[in-house]
Design an enzyme around this catalytic site. Structure first.
Site, PDB file in Angstrom:
ATOM      1  N   GLU A  50     -56.796   5.504   7.685  1.00  0.00           N
ATOM      2  CA  GLU A  50     -58.136   6.054   7.520  1.00  0.00           C
ATOM      3  C   GLU A  50     -58.623   6.745   8.784  1.00  0.00           C
ATOM      4  O   GLU A  50     -57.858   7.417   9.472  1.00  0.00           O
ATOM      5  CB  GLU A  50     -59.084   4.946   7.035  1.00  0.00           C
ATOM      6  CG  GLU A  50     -58.602   4.310   5.734  1.00  0.00           C
ATOM      7  CD  GLU A  50     -59.643   3.450   5.073  1.00  0.00           C
ATOM      8  OE1 GLU A  50     -59.327   2.334   4.658  1.00  0.00           O
ATOM      9  OE2 GLU A  50     -60.801   3.904   4.943  1.00  0.00           O
ATOM     10  N   ASP A  72     -65.760   2.726  -3.250  1.00  0.00           N
ATOM     11  CA  ASP A  72     -64.851   2.366  -2.178  1.00  0.00           C
ATOM     12  C   ASP A  72     -65.514   1.224  -1.384  1.00  0.00           C
ATOM     13  O   ASP A  72     -66.693   0.888  -1.610  1.00  0.00           O
ATOM     14  CB  ASP A  72     -64.553   3.599  -1.296  1.00  0.00           C
ATOM     15  CG  ASP A  72     -63.241   3.445  -0.561  1.00  0.00           C
ATOM     16  OD1 ASP A  72     -62.582   4.459  -0.293  1.00  0.00           O
ATOM     17  OD2 ASP A  72     -62.863   2.287  -0.262  1.00  0.00           O
TER      18      ASP A  72
HETATM   19  C1  GLC Z   1     -60.518   1.503   1.909  1.00  0.00           C
HETATM   20  C2  GLC Z   1     -59.969   2.773   1.317  1.00  0.00           C
HETATM   21  C3  GLC Z   1     -59.545   2.650  -0.125  1.00  0.00           C
HETATM   22  C4  GLC Z   1     -59.045   1.244  -0.404  1.00  0.00           C
HETATM   23  C5  GLC Z   1     -60.204   0.292  -0.220  1.00  0.00           C
HETATM   24  C6  GLC Z   1     -59.784  -1.171  -0.422  1.00  0.00           C
HETATM   25  O1  GLC Z   1     -61.616   1.774   2.735  1.00  0.00           O
HETATM   26  O2  GLC Z   1     -60.768   3.949   1.443  1.00  0.00           O
HETATM   27  O3  GLC Z   1     -58.546   3.639  -0.363  1.00  0.00           O
HETATM   28  O4  GLC Z   1     -58.545   1.158  -1.733  1.00  0.00           O
HETATM   29  O5  GLC Z   1     -60.811   0.410   1.060  1.00  0.00           O
HETATM   30  O6  GLC Z   1     -58.927  -1.587   0.589  1.00  0.00           O
END
Ligand code: GLC
Length: 650
Positions: free
Chosen positions: A497, A297
């Site tokens: 988030e 991530d």
């Molecule tokens: C974020 C998320 C993830 C996402 C990634 C790219 O922090 O946790 O779900 O795909 O970053 O944006």
């Protein structure tokens, strides 16, 4: 390899080496692997963000992938056109194909098309997963995925970081709405359908064709089970629970041929998943037989150690194959290179990671397909915001709505005099929620959605030419006679988030205005219909008591007209669309009533998992007068503390 608990039985891999297409894939992979030097191999393992790496730099370093994070656009322009997206995809494609470092290995562009291609101006924004979970409709899910793949491919992008397969156990979590349900059943049913819609059927003609994109099973593993619902927090459940509750969706996605998996930010018993070799390598790649690649991530690998270089090495050795780097991609490149050169990361681990990345690129046909703007998916019109996709999204809205209460005020006549109140009535950004144009879904107004319809727009369309009248008054004030009915649209403002983490579920403790509007309308004898825009079940007993009908619309996306389709009768007074949705999350009895999940021994929700009224149900739905004592009064609406190692704020 650690001793693997027997429960992690292997999943069938639909693309095993015996498949005819795999022999060609294998030859391509081994040929390019042999051509790459150590820098070229490390370059393939780095994913940089488009705002931080130019096409020239991508070519110079031989990077394997780029992404646009939430709120990142070509030239930083939120209104970038489809042609702007394609042109940038061409530039990165040409740079990679011309790279001496990567020996012309094509690159992958990943994006968060998590409810439609929701970063792109004019795209169809579908309901968020929490509403789609209420629809209980696998066919609908696959159709949405097909449409989403078309819109993503039309912009020249190869890969979406979807579906999210979280099983959400505590609704205080800021990512509750990204989950389909609190129970694995819906997630296990949906996972293969979404993967097949995005990628095509594994092993069959059309798999990863030019109108398809790579899918991502995310986030592996256990993210919806953190203590107190803290985003990126610790999961302390047993391995059996981790398997039985949280692995089903990922197992089904692997069996459907998902080509990428994204590691989860959370820890399991104090160890970050990004550094968890047992989960990422022994279980996911070993027992479950996943042969695509694992992407970290956003900077998630940095949470595995204080020292950056050590963190890169630890994460890769645990099983992460590609590092998604938020900003410092050069540092990550050099850190990982150093870890490889000094032997901390063995070359066989690097070769395994690069082999997996090359395998996915070969399966996607990237070594032979034309430049992004010359692919078939980008020739036949744009696909972005296509009328057929918007029609599908409107159907999805209808099927996601859940009716919690109706004393007979619904359905509405099209010749009614309707007052529309609440700050969500004419606010497309609010009805879309997070991960929409911007990361948090904030800073958007109706002009940012040229193809969108607000709920108010839908009410106007439903009553026009039928003798009805609709007046918009966000504060619920009006002059003259009472309207026949008032629809009050209210709910959560967009978030994403950890920014959406809460300490309790009381709505009125955060925003008392809708309740005041409802109570004033009731005092004036006006029938009230509440439409609740929300990313989670919330304690709304006072609002329920002040409403004659209460509809949960979740986060419906750009096709707000779908709400009017169900609230209003048809043109001839007939019942046009009944309610269909059923809760995939249990509804709380009080503001601190979480975790609350079907199957709990002391399960006593206000509305149970699977609840949803239909028009035929008795007008007196039995909610009566609900207890209005708010157990959350005085508590902060949002908890400012974050778990250690959090990557917030960006
Ligand atoms: C974020 C998320 C993830 C996402 C990634 C790219 O922090 O946790 O779900 O795909 O970053 O944006």
């Amino acid at each position: 390899m650690s001793q693997i608990a027997p429960m992690w039985r292997a999943s069938a891999n639909p693309l095993d080496c015996s498949h005819p297409s795999e022999r060609c894939v294998q030859r391509t992979v081994e040929g390019y692997l042999r051509s790459l030097g150590v820098e070229g191999k490390v370059g393939q393992m780095i994913q940089a963000e488009i705002a931080n790496a130019t096409p020239t730099e991508v070519g110079e370093y031989g990077l394997g992938s780029i992404l646009n994070g939430g709120g990142s656009f070509p030239g930083g322009d939120k209104h970038a056109s489809v042609d702007d997206w394609r042109a940038l995809a061409d530039a990165y494609h040409d740079a990679a194909r011309g790279s001496a470092r990567s020996h012309a290995v094509p690159l992958l562009w990943g994006t968060d098309a998590v409810h439609g291609h929701s970063n792109v101006y004019g795209a169809t924004v579908f309901p968020h997963n929490i509403g789609l979970g209420a629809a209980r409709d696998g066919d609908l899910m696959e159709a949405i995925a097909v449409a989403t793949a078309r819109e993503v491919a039309a912009t020249g992008i190869d890969w979406t970081f979807a579906p999210t397969l979280a099983v959400v156990r505590d609704d205080r979590w800021g990512r509750t709405y990204e989950g389909y349900a609190e129970h694995p059943d819906v997630v296990v049913d949906y996972a293969p359908r979404v993967v097949a819609g995005l990628q095509g059927a594994a092993g069959e003609a059309g798999f990863l064709g030019e109108d398809r994109v790579l899918a991502t099973a995310k986030h592996f593993l256990g993210e919806g089970h953190t203590t107190d619902g803290r985003d990126q927090g610790d999961v302390v459940c047993s391995e059996e629970t981790l398997h039985d509750l949280h692995a089903g969706g990922h197992r089904a996605a692997v069996a459907a041929g998902v080509q990428t998996v994204m590691a989860a930010y959370n820890s399991w018993h104090g160890t970050k998943v990004h550094g968890h070799r047992y989960l990422l390598t022994d279980v996911l790649k070993g027992a479950l037989g996943f042969d695509g690649f694992v992407v970290s991530d956003w900077d998630g690998f940095l949470q595995t150690a204080e020292d950056r270089a050590e963190a890169c090495g630890r994460s890769v050795n645990a099983g992460v194959d590609m590092l998604m780097v938020g900003v410092e991609w050069r540092a990550a490149y050099h850190d990982l290179l150093q870890q490889v050169v000094d032997g901390t990361v063995p070359m066989e681990r690097v070769d395994d990671a690069v082999r997996r990345i090359l395998r996915v690129k070969a399966r996607a046909g990237l070594f032979s397909c034309p430049r992004p703007s010359e692919r078939s998916a980008t020739e036949e019109g744009t696909g972005v915001g296509d009328a057929s996709h918007r029609k599908l999204a409107r159907q999805a809205v209808r099927r996601s709505l859940v009716l919690l209460k109706n004393n007979g005020v619904l359905p509405l006549r099209r010749d009614a005099k309707v007052l529309v109140a609440g700050d969500g009535a004419d606010n497309i950004g609010k009805q879309c929620g997070g991960w929409t144009l911007t990361w948090q879904g904030t800073g958007n107004d109706n002009a940012d959605f040229p193809n969108g319809t607000s709920l108010f727009d839908g009410f106007v369309q439903a009553t026009a030419h039928h003798g009805g009248a609709v007046a918009l008054s966000p504060n619920g004030e009006y002059a003259g006679e009472n309207p026949d009915v008032a629809i009050v649209v209210f709910g959560e403002d967009p978030y994403a988030e950890g920014d959406g983490d809460r300490d309790h579920l009381s709505y009125s403790a955060v925003d008392p205005k809708p309740l005041a509007i409802l109570r004033k309308l009731r005092e004036r004898g006006v029938p009230t219909v509440s439409v609740f825009l929300t990313g989670r079940p919330m304690w709304v007993n006072p609002e329920l008591n002040a409403s004659d009908a209460f509809v949960v619309a979740w986060l419906p996306g750009t096709e707000g007209g779908g709400v009017a389709d169900v609230l209003f009768r048809g043109p001839n007074g007939e019942l046009a669309h009944d309610f269909h949705g059923r809760l995939s999350f249990s509804w709380p009895r009080h503001a601190l009533h979480t975790p609350l999940n079907v199957g709990d021994t002391d399960y006593a929700p206000l509305f149970p998992y699977g609840y949803g009224l239909r028009y035929r149900d008795a007008a007196d739905d039995g909610t009566g007068r609900l207890d209005e004592s708010d157990t959350a009064v005085g508590r902060p609406a949002r908890d400012s503390t974050r778990p250690t190692g959090s990557t917030y704020p960006r």
